[in-house]
Design a protein around this motif. Structure first.
Motif, short mmCIF file in Angstrom:
data_model
loop_
_atom_site.label_atom_id
_atom_site.label_comp_id
_atom_site.label_asym_id
_atom_site.label_seq_id
_atom_site.Cartn_x
_atom_site.Cartn_y
_atom_site.Cartn_z
N PRO A 22 10.15 10.99 -4.59
CA PRO A 22 10.04 12.39 -4.17
C PRO A 22 9.22 13.22 -5.15
CG PRO A 22 12.18 11.99 -5.14
CD PRO A 22 11.50 10.66 -5.07
N ALA A 23 8.98 14.46 -4.78
CA ALA A 23 8.12 15.33 -5.58
C ALA A 23 8.65 15.56 -6.99
CB ALA A 23 7.95 16.68 -4.85
N ASP A 24 9.96 15.72 -7.14
CA ASP A 24 10.49 15.99 -8.47
C ASP A 24 10.31 14.78 -9.40
OD1 ASP A 24 12.35 14.44 -7.13
OD2 ASP A 24 14.09 15.60 -7.78
N HIS A 25 10.40 13.58 -8.84
CA HIS A 25 10.16 12.38 -9.65
C HIS A 25 8.68 12.30 -10.05
CE1 HIS A 25 11.13 8.25 -11.01
NE2 HIS A 25 9.87 8.02 -10.70
N ILE A 26 7.80 12.67 -9.14
CA ILE A 26 6.37 12.69 -9.45
C ILE A 26 6.09 13.66 -10.59
CG2 ILE A 26 4.08 13.29 -8.54
CD1 ILE A 26 5.13 12.35 -5.77
N PRO A 74 9.23 26.11 7.99
CA PRO A 74 8.27 26.41 9.05
C PRO A 74 7.05 27.19 8.57
CG PRO A 74 10.23 27.79 9.25
CD PRO A 74 10.55 26.74 8.23
N GLY A 75 7.17 27.89 7.45
CA GLY A 75 6.04 28.67 6.96
C GLY A 75 4.91 27.85 6.39
N PHE A 76 5.13 26.54 6.19
CA PHE A 76 4.11 25.70 5.56
C PHE A 76 3.38 24.77 6.53
CE2 PHE A 76 6.85 26.85 2.00
CZ PHE A 76 5.92 27.23 1.06
N ALA A 77 3.86 24.65 7.75
CA ALA A 77 3.19 23.80 8.76
C ALA A 77 2.93 22.39 8.24
CB ALA A 77 1.88 24.45 9.21
N PHE A 78 3.94 21.80 7.60
CA PHE A 78 3.79 20.44 7.08
C PHE A 78 3.48 19.44 8.20
CE2 PHE A 78 6.63 21.77 3.39
CZ PHE A 78 5.57 21.84 2.50
N HIS A 79 3.89 19.74 9.42
CA HIS A 79 3.62 18.82 10.53
C HIS A 79 2.13 18.72 10.82
CE1 HIS A 79 3.72 22.83 12.28
NE2 HIS A 79 3.07 22.37 13.34
N GLN A 80 1.34 19.69 10.36
CA GLN A 80 -0.09 19.66 10.61
C GLN A 80 -0.86 18.98 9.49
OE1 GLN A 80 -1.22 23.74 11.33
NE2 GLN A 80 -0.27 23.80 13.35
N HIS A 81 -0.65 19.40 8.25
CA HIS A 81 -1.46 18.86 7.14
C HIS A 81 -0.73 17.83 6.30
CE1 HIS A 81 0.93 21.56 4.65
NE2 HIS A 81 0.54 22.59 5.38
N LYS A 82 0.56 17.61 6.57
CA LYS A 82 1.37 16.59 5.89
C LYS A 82 1.43 16.78 4.38
CE LYS A 82 1.64 14.63 9.97
NZ LYS A 82 0.63 15.39 10.73
N GLY A 83 1.22 18.01 3.92
CA GLY A 83 1.34 18.29 2.49
C GLY A 83 0.04 18.20 1.72
N TYR A 84 -1.06 17.88 2.38
CA TYR A 84 -2.34 17.77 1.68
C TYR A 84 -2.97 19.16 1.49
CZ TYR A 84 -2.22 12.72 1.96
OH TYR A 84 -1.86 11.40 1.79
N ASP A 90 0.85 -1.19 0.00
CA ASP A 90 0.00 0.00 0.00
C ASP A 90 0.88 1.24 0.00
OD1 ASP A 90 -2.30 1.47 -0.11
OD2 ASP A 90 -3.04 0.92 1.88
N GLU A 91 0.26 2.39 -0.25
CA GLU A 91 1.00 3.64 -0.33
C GLU A 91 0.33 4.71 0.51
OE1 GLU A 91 -0.49 6.45 -1.74
OE2 GLU A 91 -2.28 5.34 -2.32
N ALA A 92 1.06 5.80 0.71
CA ALA A 92 0.52 6.98 1.40
C ALA A 92 1.05 8.22 0.71
CB ALA A 92 0.92 6.98 2.88
N GLY A 93 0.23 9.24 0.63
CA GLY A 93 0.66 10.51 0.06
C GLY A 93 0.43 10.68 -1.41
N ARG A 94 -0.34 9.79 -2.00
CA ARG A 94 -0.56 9.87 -3.45
C ARG A 94 -1.28 11.16 -3.85
NH1 ARG A 94 -2.73 4.73 -6.95
NH2 ARG A 94 -3.38 5.81 -8.84
N GLY A 95 -2.20 11.62 -3.03
CA GLY A 95 -2.98 12.80 -3.39
C GLY A 95 -2.49 14.10 -2.78
N ALA A 96 -1.35 14.07 -2.10
CA ALA A 96 -0.84 15.28 -1.45
C ALA A 96 -0.29 16.26 -2.49
CB ALA A 96 0.25 14.91 -0.45
N LEU A 97 -0.20 17.52 -2.09
CA LEU A 97 0.37 18.56 -2.96
C LEU A 97 1.87 18.71 -2.76
CD1 LEU A 97 -2.31 21.38 -2.51
CD2 LEU A 97 -2.23 19.57 -4.24
N ALA A 98 2.38 18.16 -1.68
CA ALA A 98 3.81 18.29 -1.37
C ALA A 98 4.31 17.02 -0.71
CB ALA A 98 4.05 19.49 -0.46
N GLY A 99 5.62 16.79 -0.84
CA GLY A 99 6.23 15.63 -0.22
C GLY A 99 6.19 14.40 -1.12
N PRO A 100 6.80 13.32 -0.66
CA PRO A 100 6.90 12.11 -1.47
C PRO A 100 5.64 11.26 -1.40
CG PRO A 100 7.91 11.71 0.64
CD PRO A 100 7.44 13.15 0.66
N VAL A 101 5.54 10.32 -2.32
CA VAL A 101 4.61 9.21 -2.15
C VAL A 101 5.44 8.07 -1.56
CG1 VAL A 101 4.95 8.40 -4.54
CG2 VAL A 101 2.95 7.67 -3.25
#
Length: 235
Positions: free
Chosen positions: A86-90, A169-179, A10-21
């Motif tokens: 990673p994002a650049d590969h996506i 820190p300006g993106f708060a990735f810890h909260q929304h995880k890139g979604y 299985d995978e995670a992060g497929r639909g996110a706007l930032a970060g890896p799958v």
């Protein structure tokens, strides 16, 4: 005849706007749980001696605390491998190819300690693997090994995005995880894109133009996602 070694994928992060799958391949020891358990979303997984338990379920149906607890149990009792794109590969190859690459990497990682004889893959997509396999729609709700893989992938990716939040820190990735949450879009409007964002996922041309303008300025953040070996396994 030896019992088959079945790995869930299985995978995670497929639909996110930032970060890896991130993908995971997981084998649950047959002595701990049957391969298929009805209503496993709410079934505790116990050892033979009934000592300790955790929830093995679709990671989206667990709270963050439950996922972390289950992940610790999986690390102690299961075998798994992790892969990521990673994002650049996506952006270069598309999300389907990037997801397949992450899954293949996870399987190669798992194969360093145990060779699966069959794969159960979550979803409807027909990916290519070197092993016999079956794709199962909503497999993380019916197959324990897929559910375990979903937990490994989700928790691993969450940890990566929490670390990335320290660099951005300006993106708060810890909260929304890139979604694509409202707060995330506000951050994009304010700061533009960073190196973790998937350009092909952000269709607003004005936003992209603003981000590219920001990238041309000096002292632009160039930090990248924390590196992770493609051969991470646990037993």
């Amino acid at each position: 005849m030896l019992n088959p070694i079945i790995a869930g994928i299985d995978e995670a992060g497929r639909g996110a706007l930032a970060g890896p799958v991130v993908a995971a391949a997981c084998v649950i020891r047959s002595s701990l749980i049957p391969r298929k358990t009805p209503c496993i979303s709410w079934s505790p997984v116990r050892t033979k001696r009934q000592q300790g338990f955790c929830l093995i379920a679709d990671s989206k149906k667990l709270t963050p605390e439950q996922r972390e607890s289950s992940f610790l149990w999986i690390k102690k009792n299961c075998l798994f491998g992790i892969g990521m794109s990673p994002a650049d590969h996506i952006d270069q190859h598309g999300i389907l190819a990037a997801t397949e690459r992450a899954m293949q990497e996870a399987i190669r990682s798992l194969a360093q300690i145990i060779t699966p004889t069959y794969l159960l893959v979550d979803g409807r997509d027909k990916f290519w693997f070197d092993y016999s396999h079956t794709s199962i729609i909503r497999g993380d709700e019916s197959e324990a090994c897929i559910a375990a893989a979903s937990i490994v992938a989700k928790v691993t990716r969450d940890h990566l995005m929490i670390e990335a939040s320290k660099d951005f820190p300006g993106f708060a990735f810890h909260q929304h995880k890139g979604y694509g949450t409202e707060d995330h879009f506000r951050s994009l409007e304010k700061h533009g894109m960073c190196s973790l964002h998937r350009r092909t996922f952000l269709k607003n041309t004005q936003l992209i133009a603003h981000a590219l303008e920001e990238e041309s300025l000096p002292n632009q953040n160039q930090s990248t996602m924390p590196t992770m070996s493609s051969g991470i396994v646990s037993n």
